[in-house]
Design a protein around this motif. Structure first.
Motif, PDB file in Angstrom:
ATOM      1  N   SER A   1      -3.597  -2.200  -2.823  1.00  0.00           N
ATOM      2  CA  SER A   1      -4.683  -1.221  -2.936  1.00  0.00           C
ATOM      3  C   SER A   1      -5.481  -1.448  -4.218  1.00  0.00           C
ATOM      4  CB  SER A   1      -4.133   0.208  -2.946  1.00  0.00           C
ATOM      5  OG  SER A   1      -3.275   0.423  -1.855  1.00  0.00           O
TER       6      SER A   1
ATOM      7  N   LEU B   1      -9.272  -4.957   6.902  1.00  0.00           N
ATOM      8  CA  LEU B   1      -7.960  -4.345   7.105  1.00  0.00           C
ATOM      9  C   LEU B   1      -7.298  -4.805   8.405  1.00  0.00           C
ATOM     10  CD1 LEU B   1      -8.903  -0.764   5.856  1.00  0.00           C
ATOM     11  CD2 LEU B   1      -7.624  -2.521   4.615  1.00  0.00           C
TER      12      LEU B   1
ATOM     13  N   VAL C   1       0.903  -1.158   0.000  1.00  0.00           N
ATOM     14  CA  VAL C   1       0.000   0.000   0.000  1.00  0.00           C
ATOM     15  C   VAL C   1       0.937   1.202   0.000  1.00  0.00           C
ATOM     16  CG1 VAL C   1      -1.705   1.305   1.303  1.00  0.00           C
ATOM     17  CG2 VAL C   1      -1.907  -1.185   1.140  1.00  0.00           C
TER      18      VAL C   1
ATOM     19  N   LEU D   1      -3.623  -4.807   8.052  1.00  0.00           N
ATOM     20  CA  LEU D   1      -2.890  -3.594   7.657  1.00  0.00           C
ATOM     21  C   LEU D   1      -2.206  -3.015   8.889  1.00  0.00           C
ATOM     22  CD1 LEU D   1      -2.280  -1.470   5.412  1.00  0.00           C
ATOM     23  CD2 LEU D   1      -4.264  -0.192   6.264  1.00  0.00           C
TER      24      LEU D   1
END
Lengths: 314, 314
Positions: free
Chosen positions: B30, B67, B9, B70
């Motif tokens: 992404s 996410l 990302v 992430l």
């Protein structure tokens, strides 16, 4: 219906990463008619010199090509010498000897003037129109050209384009003719110059066909062996025009089949040097590769409920 | 079935002939997840820095991207700066700042370990295998790579390839990996390295799919406007893998539809800078362009009597 081709008959000397050949049969009208003759008789207009081997004349005549328009003039036959690098996409011209081709002024035998389907090979656009002036009532005119005419005889080429139904160019030529890099925009610009249809040849990637708002993308046949790309474009045009003339029509589904047949003939032509593969090619091989091309391109419709549970932009 | 993506990302700075953008959302994971999320939820594993704008997190979360994987680490987000020339086919990297991405050691949250469909974005092949080690029982593993890993970590990449079902590369990468110029021969060589399937992306020309003896050629959608090719390959993979995971299968007809959907998603992604077009894209637009792709590629079978009167080689 009757098909006429006007172009070059040449002796080529070729260098590729896979070998070299000297003074082999070449020229746009040779490749074109060797391919179109699978679908029906083809009338050829070209010029050769005194040195042109009789075996090539016998080969074309044996394919049912009408050679009443092949004139033999004092002097030597048009010679082209080219080299291909490893990627085989670009031809580098090492030498061009126009010889008798420099004075080529195509004259159609009376028996050719009623041809309904006409292919104007890559020659001076002045001569292309001179050919059309001799055809009584052409139903479908295909036309090839090249970067040389696009730059050096642009006005004449534009005059010719007003009288053709379909232009055959590669992507570099399309971009150059239109002055536009994007191929879709270039195609639209070229269609506004006169041709009702346009095919943009993209070598190993296939061809795009544009006609009005219609676009058709034909993938080239992925080949494990490419020996000699010479004549691929003329073989494409020969397969395309030969099929159209055989069917006597140029509606959209016929044009699409013709483009795939053009790709199929081109895919065979590059498998050996010169026209050698076309000498042994048989109709059932064309049919089989066409069927493979259908398998290569086929995919099913989407499920109707695909996006029912999908996230949508917020 | 559940889909997992591991990749980057990033914040991209882009120059194209049509304009420039600074620090916009980018990165393989992404683009991938923005596209795959049209078909179902996607689990994302990546790392960003303290400077990563919260709006991008909200955007991905709003697309149904999970996410939990992430991680936000001290330091700056991975930055890539690139320029495209007029032909838009080749990206020229002006600057790469790995930042927190340099220390990326993907750790899958427990809730991600049961993912059946896995996409390994273009990262160090050591890390790609470390991801696979954390997945309990992957059913279908897709993998991207690039010239850098092919040359600098070839042995590690070959280890990874033994564990993937499908490799996504462009034609230059396929040639480099196989050490073979001809794309058909290169594909055969790569399939012998482990992957059951291979897609060779050819930019504006489309994609070739190889699996066993099967070949499928998907033409790219001919677009009149291409603004920013960044992320086209990851959008392709996202559309492909998203559809496969949604269907929960990877048979040949499903793979073909997936490849066309990948092309469709990529064709939208390049219409605007960064992920902007994907933000407004709606499922019915995807469906409509898929239908256009069908129209673009369709041609009928040949007449059975085509060659009945044809000349045959003598």
């Amino acid at each position: 219906m009757a098909l006429l081709v006007v172009g070059s008959v040449a002796l080529d000397s070729l260098e590729t990463p896979f070998g070299r050949r000297e003074d082999v049969l070449g020229g746009s009208a040779s490749y074109f008619s060797a391919c179109s003759s699978f679908f029906g008789p083809t009338r050829l207009v070209a010029v050769v010199g005194e040195d042109f081997p009789e075996e090539h004349v016998r080969f074309l005549a044996g394919r049912g090509v009408d050679l009443a328009g092949l004139s033999r003039e004092p002097g030597k036959t048009f010679r082209w010498k080219g080299r291909y690098e490893f990627d085989l996409n670009t031809a580098h011209t090492l030498d061009t000897q126009l010889n008798v081709f420099a004075g080529f002024r195509p004259v159609l035998p009376a028996s050719f003037r009623g041809s309904e389907f006409v292919f104007l090979g890559n020659i001076d656009p002045d001569l292309q129109r001179a050919v059309l002036d001799q055809v009584e009532r052409p139903r479908f005119v295909g036309c090839d050209t090249m970067n040389y005419w696009i730059t050096s005889k642009r006005q004449s080429l534009l005059e010719t384009l007003k009288r053709v139904d379909m232009l055959f160019v590669n992507d570099a030529e399309a971009r150059q003719l239109a002055g536009e890099h994007n191929v879709v925009k270039a195609a639209r610009a070229i269609l506004s110059m006169g041709p009702r249809s346009l095919v943009v040849k993209r070598g190993e990637y296939g061809a795009l066909f544009f006609s009005g708002d219609e676009v058709f993308a034909a993938s080239a046949f992925p080949l494990p062996e490419v020996f000699d790309p010479t004549g691929a474009g003329d073989s494409f045009a020969g397969g395309f025009m030969g099929y159209l003339a055989h069917r006597g029509r140029a509606d959209a589904p016929t044009m699409r089949r013709a483009i795939v047949l053009g790709s199929v003939l081109a895919s065979f032509a590059v498998e050996q040097f010169s026209l050698d593969r076309l000498r042994t090619l048989r109709p059932e091989e064309i049919r089989a590769r066409y069927a493979e091309a259908r398998g290569l391109a086929h995919f099913d419709d989407l499920e109707s409920d695909l996006f029912n549970g999908a996230a949508t932009p917020g």
